[in-house]
Motif scaffolding. Structure first.
Motif, PDB file in Angstrom:
ATOM      1  N   PRO A  80       0.806  -1.231   0.000  1.00 40.32           N
ATOM      2  CA  PRO A  80       0.000   0.000   0.000  1.00 40.32           C
ATOM      3  C   PRO A  80       0.832   1.272   0.000  1.00 40.32           C
ATOM      4  CG  PRO A  80      -0.738  -1.515   1.713  1.00 40.32           C
ATOM      5  CD  PRO A  80       0.529  -2.070   1.152  1.00 40.32           C
ATOM      6  N   GLU A  81       2.051   1.199   0.511  1.00 36.20           N
ATOM      7  CA  GLU A  81       2.910   2.383   0.564  1.00 36.20           C
ATOM      8  C   GLU A  81       3.318   2.864  -0.826  1.00 36.20           C
ATOM      9  OE1 GLU A  81       3.508   4.073   3.378  1.00 36.20           O
ATOM     10  OE2 GLU A  81       2.236   2.610   4.365  1.00 36.20           O
ATOM     11  N   GLU A  82       3.235   1.992  -1.829  1.00 34.51           N
ATOM     12  CA  GLU A  82       3.600   2.390  -3.191  1.00 34.51           C
ATOM     13  C   GLU A  82       2.522   3.239  -3.851  1.00 34.51           C
ATOM     14  OE1 GLU A  82       4.756  -1.012  -5.475  1.00 34.51           O
ATOM     15  OE2 GLU A  82       6.296  -1.597  -4.032  1.00 34.51           O
ATOM     16  N   GLU A  83       1.325   3.234  -3.297  1.00 32.39           N
ATOM     17  CA  GLU A  83       0.199   4.054  -3.760  1.00 32.39           C
ATOM     18  C   GLU A  83      -0.036   3.945  -5.266  1.00 32.39           C
ATOM     19  OE1 GLU A  83       0.930   8.008  -2.222  1.00 32.39           O
ATOM     20  OE2 GLU A  83       0.194   7.416  -0.249  1.00 32.39           O
ATOM     21  N   ARG A  84      -0.025   2.708  -5.779  1.00 31.64           N
ATOM     22  CA  ARG A  84      -0.277   2.485  -7.197  1.00 31.64           C
ATOM     23  C   ARG A  84      -1.752   2.245  -7.481  1.00 31.64           C
ATOM     24  NH1 ARG A  84       4.242  -1.837  -7.846  1.00 31.64           N
ATOM     25  NH2 ARG A  84       2.369  -3.052  -8.168  1.00 31.64           N
ATOM     26  N   HIS A  85      -2.551   2.142  -6.416  1.00 30.88           N
ATOM     27  CA  HIS A  85      -3.980   1.885  -6.580  1.00 30.88           C
ATOM     28  C   HIS A  85      -4.772   2.867  -5.726  1.00 30.88           C
ATOM     29  CE1 HIS A  85      -3.484  -1.978  -8.663  1.00 30.88           C
ATOM     30  NE2 HIS A  85      -2.390  -2.065  -7.936  1.00 30.88           N
ATOM     31  N   ALA A  86      -5.957   3.236  -6.222  1.00 30.44           N
ATOM     32  CA  ALA A  86      -6.890   4.072  -5.468  1.00 30.44           C
ATOM     33  C   ALA A  86      -8.266   3.426  -5.577  1.00 30.44           C
ATOM     34  CB  ALA A  86      -6.919   5.483  -6.013  1.00 30.44           C
ATOM     35  N   ILE A  87      -9.024   3.552  -4.519  1.00 26.01           N
ATOM     36  CA  ILE A  87     -10.352   2.949  -4.447  1.00 26.01           C
ATOM     37  C   ILE A  87     -11.369   4.044  -4.191  1.00 26.01           C
ATOM     38  CG2 ILE A  87     -11.819   1.316  -3.180  1.00 26.01           C
ATOM     39  CD1 ILE A  87      -9.108  -0.021  -2.271  1.00 26.01           C
ATOM     40  N   VAL A  88     -12.482   3.975  -4.915  1.00 25.62           N
ATOM     41  CA  VAL A  88     -13.601   4.875  -4.643  1.00 25.62           C
ATOM     42  C   VAL A  88     -14.879   4.054  -4.748  1.00 25.62           C
ATOM     43  CG1 VAL A  88     -13.757   5.691  -7.041  1.00 25.62           C
ATOM     44  CG2 VAL A  88     -14.749   7.055  -5.206  1.00 25.62           C
ATOM     45  N   ASP A 103      -3.621  10.103 -12.680  1.00 27.32           N
ATOM     46  CA  ASP A 103      -2.496  10.623 -11.902  1.00 27.32           C
ATOM     47  C   ASP A 103      -1.484   9.525 -11.589  1.00 27.32           C
ATOM     48  OD1 ASP A 103      -1.132  12.709 -10.720  1.00 27.32           O
ATOM     49  OD2 ASP A 103      -2.179  12.549  -8.808  1.00 27.32           O
ATOM     50  N   GLY A 104      -1.442   8.493 -12.446  1.00 28.71           N
ATOM     51  CA  GLY A 104      -0.439   7.451 -12.288  1.00 28.71           C
ATOM     52  C   GLY A 104      -0.850   6.281 -11.416  1.00 28.71           C
ATOM     53  N   PHE A 105      -2.078   6.252 -10.923  1.00 27.19           N
ATOM     54  CA  PHE A 105      -2.552   5.124 -10.131  1.00 27.19           C
ATOM     55  C   PHE A 105      -3.670   4.423 -10.896  1.00 27.19           C
ATOM     56  CE2 PHE A 105      -4.638   9.009  -8.580  1.00 27.19           C
ATOM     57  CZ  PHE A 105      -5.960   8.722  -8.881  1.00 27.19           C
ATOM     58  N   THR A 106      -3.909   3.177 -10.539  1.00 27.53           N
ATOM     59  CA  THR A 106      -5.045   2.433 -11.083  1.00 27.53           C
ATOM     60  C   THR A 106      -6.247   2.724 -10.198  1.00 27.53           C
ATOM     61  OG1 THR A 106      -3.614   0.679 -11.925  1.00 27.53           O
ATOM     62  CG2 THR A 106      -5.945   0.148 -11.649  1.00 27.53           C
ATOM     63  N   LEU A 107      -7.330   3.181 -10.819  1.00 27.23           N
ATOM     64  CA  LEU A 107      -8.537   3.514 -10.063  1.00 27.23           C
ATOM     65  C   LEU A 107      -9.503   2.343 -10.083  1.00 27.23           C
ATOM     66  CD1 LEU A 107     -10.201   5.618  -8.521  1.00 27.23           C
ATOM     67  CD2 LEU A 107     -11.118   6.368 -10.731  1.00 27.23           C
ATOM     68  N   HIS A 108      -9.927   1.928  -8.913  1.00 27.49           N
ATOM     69  CA  HIS A 108     -10.929   0.871  -8.742  1.00 27.49           C
ATOM     70  C   HIS A 108     -12.203   1.561  -8.255  1.00 27.49           C
ATOM     71  CE1 HIS A 108      -7.728  -2.117  -9.094  1.00 27.49           C
ATOM     72  NE2 HIS A 108      -7.012  -1.249  -8.387  1.00 27.49           N
ATOM     73  N   ALA A 109     -13.170   1.718  -9.153  1.00 28.35           N
ATOM     74  CA  ALA A 109     -14.380   2.475  -8.849  1.00 28.35           C
ATOM     75  C   ALA A 109     -15.591   1.556  -8.832  1.00 28.35           C
ATOM     76  CB  ALA A 109     -14.575   3.579  -9.881  1.00 28.35           C
ATOM     77  N   SER A 110     -16.496   1.816  -7.902  1.00 23.15           N
ATOM     78  CA  SER A 110     -17.738   1.049  -7.826  1.00 23.15           C
ATOM     79  C   SER A 110     -18.842   1.950  -7.286  1.00 23.15           C
ATOM     80  CB  SER A 110     -17.570  -0.185  -6.928  1.00 23.15           C
ATOM     81  OG  SER A 110     -17.132   0.187  -5.634  1.00 23.15           O
ATOM     82  N   ALA A 111     -20.086   1.528  -7.551  1.00 22.22           N
ATOM     83  CA  ALA A 111     -21.245   2.279  -7.085  1.00 22.22           C
ATOM     84  C   ALA A 111     -22.391   1.320  -6.845  1.00 22.22           C
ATOM     85  CB  ALA A 111     -21.646   3.339  -8.116  1.00 22.22           C
ATOM     86  N   GLU A 112     -23.249   1.684  -5.906  1.00 21.64           N
ATOM     87  CA  GLU A 112     -24.441   0.883  -5.647  1.00 21.64           C
ATOM     88  C   GLU A 112     -25.571   1.774  -5.166  1.00 21.64           C
ATOM     89  OE1 GLU A 112     -24.517  -1.775  -2.203  1.00 21.64           O
ATOM     90  OE2 GLU A 112     -22.841  -0.654  -1.355  1.00 21.64           O
ATOM     91  N   ILE A 113     -26.782   1.305  -5.422  1.00 22.52           N
ATOM     92  CA  ILE A 113     -27.987   1.974  -4.952  1.00 22.52           C
ATOM     93  C   ILE A 113     -28.596   1.100  -3.864  1.00 22.52           C
ATOM     94  CG2 ILE A 113     -30.263   2.875  -5.572  1.00 22.52           C
ATOM     95  CD1 ILE A 113     -28.045   4.189  -7.201  1.00 22.52           C
ATOM     96  N   ARG A 114     -28.973   1.726  -2.774  1.00 27.19           N
ATOM     97  CA  ARG A 114     -29.657   1.006  -1.701  1.00 27.19           C
ATOM     98  C   ARG A 114     -30.996   1.687  -1.444  1.00 27.19           C
ATOM     99  NH1 ARG A 114     -24.982  -0.132   2.816  1.00 27.19           N
ATOM    100  NH2 ARG A 114     -23.624  -1.307   1.438  1.00 27.19           N
TER     101      ARG A 114
END
Length: 120
Positions: free
Chosen positions: A57-65, A98-109
């Motif tokens: 995680p310290e390499e910050e190559r991934h971001a999650i939203v 910005d140089g990271f891989t973005l892992h994006a997801s969304a849901e409706i509840r």
């Protein structure tokens, strides 16, 4: 209603135009899910530490939203699917590469029938 929460990695904070995303998201919720503009509320929660798989995680190559939308019950599955697809499109538009891989997801509840709100 709607209650919108956006959880995101600190890694992506400089690349994430939160204000523009919220405005575009509120517009989409009004158009797609027939919400009232004044009812749209979004809370952004920045996570200082996120991890992906076995990578350091310290390499910050991934971001999650992850975006969660709580709506009053009654929307069709098609409406919910259209809204989540739109959320993902809006994330693509409002998060710069910005140089990271973005892992994006969304849901409706559906909000529980016990849902109440308070304004003062």
């Amino acid at each position: 209603m709607p209650q919108i929460t956006v959880d995101y990695s600190a890694t992506m904070a400089p690349a994430f135009d939160q204000a523009a995303f919220a405005q575009a998201l509120h517009t989409a919720v009004v158009e797609i899910a027939a919400a009232k503009p004044e009812a749209c509320k979004t809370l952004f929660r920045r996570a200082e530490f996120t991890a992906f798989g076995y990578e350091d995680p310290e390499e910050e190559r991934h971001a999650i939203v992850h975006v969660t939308l709580g709506l009053l019950a009654g929307r069709t599955d098609e409406t919910k699917a259209k809204l989540t697809e739109t959320v993902l499109e809006l994330l693509r538009e409002h998060v710069e590469d910005d140089g990271f891989t973005l892992h994006a997801s969304a849901e409706i509840r559906d909000l529980d029938p016990s849902y109440r709100k308070y304004e003062s």
